[in-house]
Design a protein around this motif. Sequence first.
Motif, PDB file in Angstrom:
ATOM      1  N   LYS A   1     -55.544   8.506  21.855  1.00  0.00           N
ATOM      2  CA  LYS A   1     -54.515   6.927  21.968  1.00  0.00           C
ATOM      3  C   LYS A   1     -53.172   7.224  21.716  1.00  0.00           C
ATOM      4  N   THR A   2     -52.680   6.448  23.547  1.00  0.00           N
ATOM      5  CA  THR A   2     -51.610   6.105  23.452  1.00  0.00           C
ATOM      6  C   THR A   2     -50.710   5.108  23.012  1.00  0.00           C
ATOM      7  N   SER A   3     -49.473   5.748  22.243  1.00  0.00           N
ATOM      8  CA  SER A   3     -49.015   4.573  20.751  1.00  0.00           C
ATOM      9  C   SER A   3     -48.329   3.459  21.391  1.00  0.00           C
ATOM     10  N   THR A   4     -48.683   2.222  21.063  1.00  0.00           N
ATOM     11  CA  THR A   4     -48.315   1.081  21.670  1.00  0.00           C
ATOM     12  C   THR A   4     -46.553   0.462  21.906  1.00  0.00           C
ATOM     13  N   ASN A   5     -46.134   1.801  20.416  1.00  0.00           N
ATOM     14  CA  ASN A   5     -45.074   1.555  20.440  1.00  0.00           C
ATOM     15  C   ASN A   5     -44.616   3.333  19.588  1.00  0.00           C
ATOM     16  N   LEU A   6     -42.868   3.541  18.976  1.00  0.00           N
ATOM     17  CA  LEU A   6     -42.887   4.634  18.480  1.00  0.00           C
ATOM     18  C   LEU A   6     -41.565   4.118  16.794  1.00  0.00           C
ATOM     19  N   PRO A   7     -41.784   4.854  16.095  1.00  0.00           N
ATOM     20  CA  PRO A   7     -40.545   4.853  15.073  1.00  0.00           C
ATOM     21  C   PRO A   7     -39.507   4.893  15.485  1.00  0.00           C
ATOM     22  N   LYS A   8     -38.419   5.049  14.800  1.00  0.00           N
ATOM     23  CA  LYS A   8     -37.255   5.094  15.098  1.00  0.00           C
ATOM     24  C   LYS A   8     -36.460   6.828  15.138  1.00  0.00           C
ATOM     25  N   SER A   9     -36.318   7.562  15.890  1.00  0.00           N
ATOM     26  CA  SER A   9     -35.828   9.479  15.945  1.00  0.00           C
ATOM     27  C   SER A   9     -34.463   9.439  15.935  1.00  0.00           C
ATOM     28  N   SER A  10     -34.457  10.909  16.087  1.00  0.00           N
ATOM     29  CA  SER A  10     -32.849  11.150  15.871  1.00  0.00           C
ATOM     30  C   SER A  10     -32.746  11.727  16.856  1.00  0.00           C
ATOM     31  N   TYR A  11     -33.763  11.817  18.464  1.00  0.00           N
ATOM     32  CA  TYR A  11     -33.389  12.651  19.771  1.00  0.00           C
ATOM     33  C   TYR A  11     -32.994  11.503  20.404  1.00  0.00           C
TER      34      TYR A  11
END
Length: 540
Positions: free
Chosen positions: A426-436
């Motif tokens: 399933k598609t993530s509704t939101n994403l955690p913080k990332s270094s990218y």
Amino acid sequence: MIQEVNITITPDKEKDSTYISTQLLSALKTKGINASAKETKFVFQKKSVDARHGKIKLVLRYKAYIGEDSSENERFTPKWKNAKKDSSVIIIGSGPAGLFGALKLLEYGIKPVIIERGNSASDRKRNIASISTKGLVDADSNYCFGEGGAGTFSDGKLYTRSNKRGNIPEILQIFHYFGADEKILTDAHPHIGTDRLPSIIEAMRNKIIELGGEVHFNMRAVDFTTQNQNGKITVKGIIAENTKTNANEIFNADAVLLCTGHSATDIYKMIAKKSPDALEAKTFAVGVRVEHPRALIDSIQYHNRPDSKNLGAAEYRFTTQQEGRGVYSFCMCPGGFVVPSASGPDEIVVNGMSAAGRNSAWSNAAVVVETKPEDIPADFKALAVKDGCESFAGLLWRSSLEKITAMHGNGQKAPAQRMTDFLENKTSTNLPKSSYAPGLVPSNLNDWLPSQITSRLKEAFKEVNKKMKGYISEDALLIASETRTSTPVRILREKESGECVSLKNLYPAGEGSGYSGGIVSSAMDGVKQAELIAEKLLAK
């Protein structure tokens, strides 16, 4: 007498020299050697961390000189000479194979002429910054191309299992000679750090020029100059195009050392134009970059023990078999960053790096699936045949996947998904913080990554989680796509002479040749090929 001796200690004893000396003398006794502290000098060789079984231990290796002179352990002494005018070698590419190959040629007084399509390391930093801040990719100067090669801005890892391919200690000693921290000589998994490696690379370049070598930036090799001799094609030099002015220049030399890296697809086309039989398809790998909070990986690997605070960011490594193909971690960057590593504006490729301190809030690693030539879809094989070289099928498929990845991103914003959502399709509704730094776009990777990749990744994550409890986490990110761990093409070379099988005087080396992977193995391959060139030239 000289003996190697290992001891295992707890981290709190690492700075206790008296304790370590006592343990070393005891370790010698177990070997039947009764030596006194007065007559014995212990020289530190290597340190590794053992965090298995819930206990953290340091394994230290020393060389014991018992009544012997320990001067053999003195640091590297250069053997380079000023370049003579009677012989020269063109080196295409200034990555580790090219730079170490140049230094090896200078041991024989042979002039290296380095042709580099990208910018110098300092100017290259600006090209790289533009990728993250503006989404602009310079096709000739980026994370893959430019002084120092792909490894310059991807951590500077110096660990290799290629123990029989060359002199690993000498490679490390040369890096130390040019400014790397002394720890690289003793750490089990040494790394330089992307914040320090550029200045070391520049110091190497300056030494090459000081000794009479040449380095030409912003010059892209576009063709070989050749002649037929006894029915064989002999490379006499190259034609290079200035990437700023588009002017062409011919460089002639006694041999060409080809060190162009795993992303220079145009070089393979140059070779195929002369002799497609010089290339063969090889196994490579495709997957994603997996990013966790550093604290999570540290807690898993160090078992939440309080005595782990001074051990630095934790590493991990795994390999498994899924559906007949290897799935493994690669280029693990503890306390690092995920970075955009495309070499063209219409593609997305990700990689990892970390600074010397390895102190960011994240840890990441490539997790990739072994991809064999027979795994490439038939339409790409047909297209490769149409292009005149069937060995190009993997290259064409890789390029297509990188473009598809870009279609599911936004500029250099990469498509990403929580690991838990990936497993649940399933598609993530939101994403955690990332270094990218360029940013991420939520995407269900199951919808567009090849099923031969996603199905194996899922099973691998489940298997890893059994050994690393907590590896599967909603805070873990999958960032697509990781496609440049190695090249899908090998340039065939003669076993004895090192020359390309159908292009005499052309010596492929490093990652682009298909015979090495990583900084140290590529450096050793460049050294090996340079030695073969020197033997040939000096025998004339």
